[in-house]
Design a protein around this motif. Structure first.
Motif, PDB file in Angstrom:
ATOM      1  N   THR A 195      -0.975   2.832 -10.430  1.00  0.00           N
ATOM      2  CA  THR A 195      -0.320   3.851  -9.619  1.00  0.00           C
ATOM      3  C   THR A 195       0.281   4.949 -10.490  1.00  0.00           C
ATOM      4  O   THR A 195       0.107   6.141 -10.219  1.00  0.00           O
ATOM      5  CB  THR A 195       0.794   3.194  -8.777  1.00  0.00           C
ATOM      6  OG1 THR A 195       0.213   2.152  -8.007  1.00  0.00           O
ATOM      7  CG2 THR A 195       1.448   4.200  -7.868  1.00  0.00           C
ATOM      8  N   GLN A 232      -0.760  10.145   1.337  1.00  0.00           N
ATOM      9  CA  GLN A 232      -1.644  10.231   2.499  1.00  0.00           C
ATOM     10  C   GLN A 232      -1.055   9.518   3.711  1.00  0.00           C
ATOM     11  O   GLN A 232      -1.154  10.000   4.840  1.00  0.00           O
ATOM     12  CB  GLN A 232      -3.020   9.618   2.189  1.00  0.00           C
ATOM     13  CG  GLN A 232      -3.870  10.406   1.202  1.00  0.00           C
ATOM     14  CD  GLN A 232      -4.503  11.646   1.816  1.00  0.00           C
ATOM     15  OE1 GLN A 232      -4.077  12.141   2.845  1.00  0.00           O
ATOM     16  NE2 GLN A 232      -5.521  12.176   1.151  1.00  0.00           N
ATOM     17  N   ILE A 273      -6.523   9.854  -5.274  1.00  0.00           N
ATOM     18  CA  ILE A 273      -5.721   9.016  -4.380  1.00  0.00           C
ATOM     19  C   ILE A 273      -6.602   7.928  -3.783  1.00  0.00           C
ATOM     20  O   ILE A 273      -6.228   6.746  -3.774  1.00  0.00           O
ATOM     21  CB  ILE A 273      -5.082   9.861  -3.259  1.00  0.00           C
ATOM     22  CG1 ILE A 273      -3.985  10.761  -3.831  1.00  0.00           C
ATOM     23  CG2 ILE A 273      -4.529   8.967  -2.163  1.00  0.00           C
ATOM     24  CD1 ILE A 273      -3.400  11.729  -2.831  1.00  0.00           C
ATOM     25  N   LEU A 274      -7.788   8.305  -3.334  1.00  0.00           N
ATOM     26  CA  LEU A 274      -8.657   7.303  -2.701  1.00  0.00           C
ATOM     27  C   LEU A 274      -9.057   6.233  -3.715  1.00  0.00           C
ATOM     28  O   LEU A 274      -9.125   5.050  -3.374  1.00  0.00           O
ATOM     29  CB  LEU A 274      -9.893   7.972  -2.093  1.00  0.00           C
ATOM     30  CG  LEU A 274     -10.753   7.019  -1.270  1.00  0.00           C
ATOM     31  CD1 LEU A 274      -9.952   6.430  -0.119  1.00  0.00           C
ATOM     32  CD2 LEU A 274     -11.995   7.718  -0.739  1.00  0.00           C
ATOM     33  N   CYS A 280       2.581   2.386  -3.278  1.00  0.00           N
ATOM     34  CA  CYS A 280       1.747   3.104  -4.243  1.00  0.00           C
ATOM     35  C   CYS A 280       1.852   4.589  -3.891  1.00  0.00           C
ATOM     36  O   CYS A 280       1.208   5.060  -2.952  1.00  0.00           O
ATOM     37  CB  CYS A 280       0.311   2.587  -4.135  1.00  0.00           C
ATOM     38  SG  CYS A 280      -0.896   3.587  -4.990  1.00  0.00           S
ATOM     39  N   MET A 291       0.849  -1.209   0.000  1.00  0.00           N
ATOM     40  CA  MET A 291       0.000   0.000   0.000  1.00  0.00           C
ATOM     41  C   MET A 291       0.878   1.251   0.000  1.00  0.00           C
ATOM     42  O   MET A 291       0.628   2.215  -0.714  1.00  0.00           O
ATOM     43  CB  MET A 291      -0.895   0.025   1.241  1.00  0.00           C
ATOM     44  CG  MET A 291      -1.897  -1.115   1.293  1.00  0.00           C
ATOM     45  SD  MET A 291      -2.794  -1.056   2.868  1.00  0.00           S
ATOM     46  CE  MET A 291      -3.408  -2.728   2.933  1.00  0.00           C
ATOM     47  N   SER A 306      -6.274   3.942  -4.051  1.00  0.00           N
ATOM     48  CA  SER A 306      -6.099   3.269  -2.758  1.00  0.00           C
ATOM     49  C   SER A 306      -7.076   2.103  -2.617  1.00  0.00           C
ATOM     50  O   SER A 306      -6.702   1.027  -2.144  1.00  0.00           O
ATOM     51  CB  SER A 306      -6.327   4.242  -1.603  1.00  0.00           C
ATOM     52  OG  SER A 306      -5.480   5.353  -1.730  1.00  0.00           O
ATOM     53  N   TYR A 307      -8.321   2.310  -3.046  1.00  0.00           N
ATOM     54  CA  TYR A 307      -9.302   1.222  -2.971  1.00  0.00           C
ATOM     55  C   TYR A 307      -8.845   0.037  -3.816  1.00  0.00           C
ATOM     56  O   TYR A 307      -8.979  -1.119  -3.417  1.00  0.00           O
ATOM     57  CB  TYR A 307     -10.682   1.699  -3.432  1.00  0.00           C
ATOM     58  CG  TYR A 307     -11.481   2.407  -2.353  1.00  0.00           C
ATOM     59  CD1 TYR A 307     -11.516   1.903  -1.055  1.00  0.00           C
ATOM     60  CD2 TYR A 307     -12.205   3.557  -2.626  1.00  0.00           C
ATOM     61  CE1 TYR A 307     -12.243   2.536  -0.067  1.00  0.00           C
ATOM     62  CE2 TYR A 307     -12.944   4.200  -1.641  1.00  0.00           C
ATOM     63  CZ  TYR A 307     -12.956   3.684  -0.357  1.00  0.00           C
ATOM     64  OH  TYR A 307     -13.681   4.306   0.621  1.00  0.00           O
ATOM     65  N   PHE A 337      -1.067   6.778  -2.646  1.00  0.00           N
ATOM     66  CA  PHE A 337      -1.559   6.331  -1.340  1.00  0.00           C
ATOM     67  C   PHE A 337      -0.556   6.767  -0.260  1.00  0.00           C
ATOM     68  O   PHE A 337      -0.919   7.220   0.816  1.00  0.00           O
ATOM     69  CB  PHE A 337      -1.718   4.806  -1.362  1.00  0.00           C
ATOM     70  CG  PHE A 337      -2.730   4.239  -0.399  1.00  0.00           C
ATOM     71  CD1 PHE A 337      -3.416   5.057   0.493  1.00  0.00           C
ATOM     72  CD2 PHE A 337      -3.007   2.877  -0.384  1.00  0.00           C
ATOM     73  CE1 PHE A 337      -4.351   4.519   1.375  1.00  0.00           C
ATOM     74  CE2 PHE A 337      -3.932   2.336   0.488  1.00  0.00           C
ATOM     75  CZ  PHE A 337      -4.598   3.168   1.376  1.00  0.00           C
ATOM     76  N   ASP A 338       0.723   6.659  -0.609  1.00  0.00           N
ATOM     77  CA  ASP A 338       1.782   7.043   0.328  1.00  0.00           C
ATOM     78  C   ASP A 338       1.714   8.532   0.686  1.00  0.00           C
ATOM     79  O   ASP A 338       2.025   8.916   1.811  1.00  0.00           O
ATOM     80  CB  ASP A 338       3.139   6.708  -0.287  1.00  0.00           C
ATOM     81  CG  ASP A 338       4.301   7.062   0.631  1.00  0.00           C
ATOM     82  OD1 ASP A 338       4.647   6.225   1.474  1.00  0.00           O
ATOM     83  OD2 ASP A 338       4.836   8.180   0.519  1.00  0.00           O
TER      84      ASP A 338
END
Lengths: 557, 352
Positions: free
Chosen positions: B121, A390, B53-54, A384, A381, B57-58, A387-388
């Motif tokens: 990504t 955040q 981003i979300l 990525c 996670m 992320s999902y 995502f990172d």
């Protein structure tokens, strides 16, 4: 085979004065004694680092708590991080490597016994310097005393403008000196593994523990060097008017980040590869099967060694590297997951079809597999980059790397403790206490680090000494702190078990686990010379061959 | 071996409980009403970067979740199925040394997963980092200080501190805000979880980020890179306003400081003590740059970078004893007597 030791008169008779015994330990160049010194040293610092963590968790148990001041809190997390990485995990790993490698490859000592002692005492002095800062580093008014720049000590916070007094210097010198010790030990391990193997032990017949520590030692040489260089540069900045990291004079803060993380990320693998090594010895013995896919395990380890050298900047996704660099480090970081995954599958395949015996070492090993799986997935996670953006620098990342370091490395080290304790002390540990330790620590670990992910997802940054109510973080932090109590009690049970069993444990005999590698062929504890006769081997599991003369391994390898 | 088996089954039971708890926590966190859970919940995005981003992320959570379920099942299965039974005959199980086909399979499948994750990504990285700045974008320069934020609107001629005001952005006609990130001293990081991921403020290394909030309201965040003693109370407040309210706010911020007739004694104290070394009040002799601009201090809800509400009592306490609100902040205690303190507070209260 070398099962029968030469009966020499025991030199350490009971009536020896304490000073003589102490002198013996201080001047020893025996790899087993140095290994034990490393391990005891690491356990002492484990308790110190644990106390620091406990104080921090008490401070964070509720919002706007006033248990410690921000200054003290900042010193605590700096000391906690530095201590746990450099003065717990590293010496623990080196201690086991020192103790086990010569025994497992059928050698009488490490290649350079004096360098070995020198390296240990350098590292010991490094740890001493770090804590001496509390007394010695009192600088200008308000400068504090223990280091408070964080364990990765980002520039320019370490510049003299922002870090007056000498606390940062103690931190720098401490890592500089212990870094030399680490490099010395690493050179010793590489040489020992390459040059001291017993007859018949080709590289392809080495125990996996020796292979994995060989890779670890190479990595230490390659990555501790840049860290050491960076510490010298920082000292030049602070005292000789250099401007490497001094942003006020045109230096680069990002340069320090690169230097630190080219060390810092491979360092995780430096620590976890020895834990992999413990798994690769313990899981087969307690599943009663040969390791599944030995060549692939070796290959995957070497692949991890190479790829992990090219992933460091995933710690820097937020520093503004631009899309090209970010994308590269996303790819390399995700790629390192592949050989790591292979290892997990191979351990599972080793258990598959076996007869699994749930002694304390195996309990810790199974928990290791479970927790390292989760740590690896949260790592994906974080790899990525969006995502990172955040997750990084939040409590999610703190939970992630504690999952790796505690859930993986420390659980692996506990497994190793229980597995090799009979060999090192000559006595069995207490199985009941071992299980108490396991369950207390497991419950505490999951209470603390499972729930620590959540405040991170809810926006709680790391390294804050307090937080306001109304952010939705309160309950999670309470649970996290409660878990610490379980871990602390578990650790006390562990230390008590080690000490109690040393005096009262049942005699272990040479081979309590019915295991297959050479260290179990000599007495427990082994004599100074390890093996009366240097063994000769024909397969990866010499004691299996001995125990099953009709079905030896060398027919199949 | 019986005892081992019993304990083992408890263990997998425990694991399941942890899983259920974790899952419900994640599920709770991703409810649509998520801001109620926390004003800084990353699962409640209100701006394009946070939303993209979300999204990715999902995807990552789904893939890693699936991997977890598969491997965890295999682990539990092998631990339960291959435990040593109480009626074990004591013979060693068949020795298996490896299998090229199986090992190839569990190399190739992860490689494919990595490729998929990487593609997803990379797309979001480029979408966010390469976003073009439209002509109507608001430009803000955010400067990190130990331990507060300075905001400058160069095109609009406004300088303020700690409370960033931006206009709401319509999804169809976006008016995003592009923020240049600078640091005056150490490293900081700009993080408002519901609006965007974090970007660091590094001295000598200008960075930038952008947000386009889709709803009005107050969005919280805080410095996310350790920057010194009071890193914890370097809080971030972003006020997203309707375009009309935002224009009104800008107009008000551009006014000169209120003329202080009745309280000129307080102004005299302000201008004859060390206050003016660090603080600026536009149109007076006070032109320090080290601390926040106080020209429109009373237009702000909080003082000390969000550490306390902007009330006369807090303001007075802040001048008297900053450590009572924010220990370790760089604001010195001013050592004024009660009379001067009251007069000074009264003067500051006029800076609307």
């Amino acid at each position: 085979m070398s099962t029968d030791a030469i009966a020499l008169p025991r030199t350490e008779a009971a009536e020896r004065p304490f000073v003589d015994a102490l002198h013996g330990w201080v001047t020893t160049v025996d790899h087993k004694r140095l290994g034990i010194l490393y391990i005891v040293y690491a356990v002492i610092f484990l308790v110190i680092g644990g106390i620091e963590a406990t104080i921090m968790r008490i401070q964070l148990i509720r919002p706007l708590n006033n248990f410690v001041s921000p200054q003290v809190f900042n010193r605590l997390f700096t000391l906690h991080g530095t201590t746990m990485i450099f003065f717990v995990a590293m010496p623990m790993v080196f201690g086991f490597a020192n103790y086990l490698i010569p025994l497992m490859i059928g050698a009488r000592d490490m290649a350079f016994p004096r360098l070995n002692a020198f390296s240990f005492w350098l590292m010991a002095f490094g740890g001493f310097l770090l804590y001496f800062s509390m007394i010695g580093a009192n600088g200008l008014y308000g400068a504090g005393n223990a280091p408070d720049v964080g364990w990765f000590a980002y520039a320019p916070l370490t510049a003299r403008t922002f870090s007056v007094g000498h606390s940062t210097d103690f931190w720098t010198l401490s890592l500089l000196i212990s870094g030399f010790g680490s490099i010395g030990t690493a050179v010793n391990i590489v040489t020992t593994v390459l040059c001291m193997r017993c007859p018949g032990m080709s590289l392809g017949k080495m125990p996996l523990l020796a292979w994995l520590n060989l890779v670890m030692a190479w990595m230490v040489i390659l990555v501790v060097s840049p860290l050491t260089a960076a510490q010298v540069m920082l000292l030049i900045d602070r005292y000789l008017g250099g401007h490497f990291f001094d942003t006020q004079a045109g230096g680069s803060a990002v340069l320090w980040m690169h230097f630190f993380w080219i060390f810092g990320h491979p360092e995780v693998y430096v620590l976890v590869i020895p834990a992999f090594a413990f798994m690769s010895e313990i899981i087969p013995v307690f599943s009663r099967k040969a390791i599944f896919g030995y060549p692939v395990m070796v290959g995957a380890t070497i692949a991890i060694g190479f790829v992990s050298m090219s992933v460091w900047a995933h710690h820097m996704f937020t520093v503004g590297m631009g899309p090209a660099a970010n994308t590269f480090f996303v790819l390399s970081t995700m790629a390192v997951g592949v050989p790591t995954g292979i290892k997990i599958f191979n351990w599972l395949a080793t258990m598959w079809g076996g007869k699994i015996l749930f002694k304390t070492p195996m309990l810790f090993a199974i928990a290791f597999l479970f927790q390292f799986l989760i740590a690896g997935l949260t790592g994906i996670m974080l790899s990525c980059a969006p995502f990172d953006w955040q997750l990084t620098a939040s409590y999610f990342v703190v939970a992630h790397f504690h999952y790796v370091i505690v859930g993986g490395i420390i659980f692996g080290i506990f497994a190793a403790f229980y597995y090799w304790y009979p060999k090192m002390s000559g006595r069995m540990y207490n199985e009941t206490l071992g299980r108490w330790h396991f369950w207390l620590f497991l419950i505490g670990f999951h209470l603390t680090f499972d729930f620590m992910h959540i405040p991170g997802l809810l926006g709680m940054p790391r390294r804050i000494y307090t937080y306001e109510p109304g952010r939705g973080w309160d309950t999670w932090n309470l649970i996290v702190t409660v878990g610490v109590a379980f871990q602390a009690v578990g650790t006390l049970v562990f230390v008590f078990n080690l000490v109690w069993s040393y005096f009262r444990g049942k005699l272990a005999g040479s081979d309590p686990w019915d295991a297959w590698t050479l260290e179990w062929s000599t007495t427990s504890p082994p004599p100074d010379y390890n093996f009366a006769v240097i063994p000769e081997i024909k397969s990866r599991r010499p004691l299996w061959d001995l125990k099953h003369p009709n079905d030896p391994d060398w027919k199949y390898e | 071996m019986r005892a081992s088996y019993i304990k083992d089954s408890t263990r997998s039971g425990l694991c399941r409980i942890f899983l259920v708890v974790l899952w419900s926590a994640v599920a709770a966190a991703s409810e649509p009403a998520a801001p109620a859970l926390s004003p800084t919940n990353i699962f409640a995005p209100a701006s394009t970067p946070a939303k993209s981003i979300l999204g990715v992320s999902y995807f990552v959570l789904a893939v890693t979740g699936a991997i977890f379920v598969v491997v965890f099942t295999l682990l539990v299965y092998s631990v339960v199925k291959f435990r040593r039974r109480s009626n074990d005959d004591g013979r060693e199980p068949p020795q298996v040394y490896g299998s090229n086909q199986v090992e190839l399979a569990w190399t190739v499948i992860p490689v494919l997963i990595v490729v998929a994750l990487f593609m997803a990504t990379a797309r979001v990285i480029v979408d966010i980092q390469k976003a073009a700045q439209p002509a109507n974008a608001i430009e803000v320069t955010a400067i990190g200080h130990q331990f507060w934020w300075e905001y400058r609107y160069p095109a609009l001629g406004v300088v303020t501190a700690n409370e960033l005001h931006v206009p709401v952005s319509d999804v169809d006609h976006p008016t995003p805000t592009f923020i240049q990130l600078l640091s005056a001293d150490t490293d900081h990081s700009f993080w408002v979880p519901r609006l965007a991921g974090k970007t660091d403020l590094i001295p000598n290394h200008p960075n930038s980020t952008w947000i386009d909030p889709h709803e009005t309201g107050l969005f919280l965040g805080q410095c996310a890179q350790y920057c010194g003693t009071q890193h914890a109370l370097m809080l971030l407040r972003v006020y997203v306003q309707s375009r009309a309210d935002f224009d009104r706010w800008i107009e008000q911020q551009r006014q000169p400081a209120a003329a202080a007739n009745a309280v000129s004694e307080g102004q005299r104290i302000f201008e004859t003590t060390a206050c003016i070394n660090c603080h600026k009040v536009a149109g007076t002799v006070a032109n320090g740059r080290f601390g926040p601009d106080l020209t429109h201090l009373m237009s702000r809800d909080t003082i000390a970078a969000g550490a306390a509400l902007n009330t006369p009592e807090n303001l007075r306490l802040w001048i008297l004893k900053p450590d009572a609100i924010k220990p370790g902040s760089l604001m010195p205690a001013m050592q004024l007597n009660d009379h001067d303190l009251d007069a000074l507070t009264a003067y500051l209260e006029t800076l609307r």
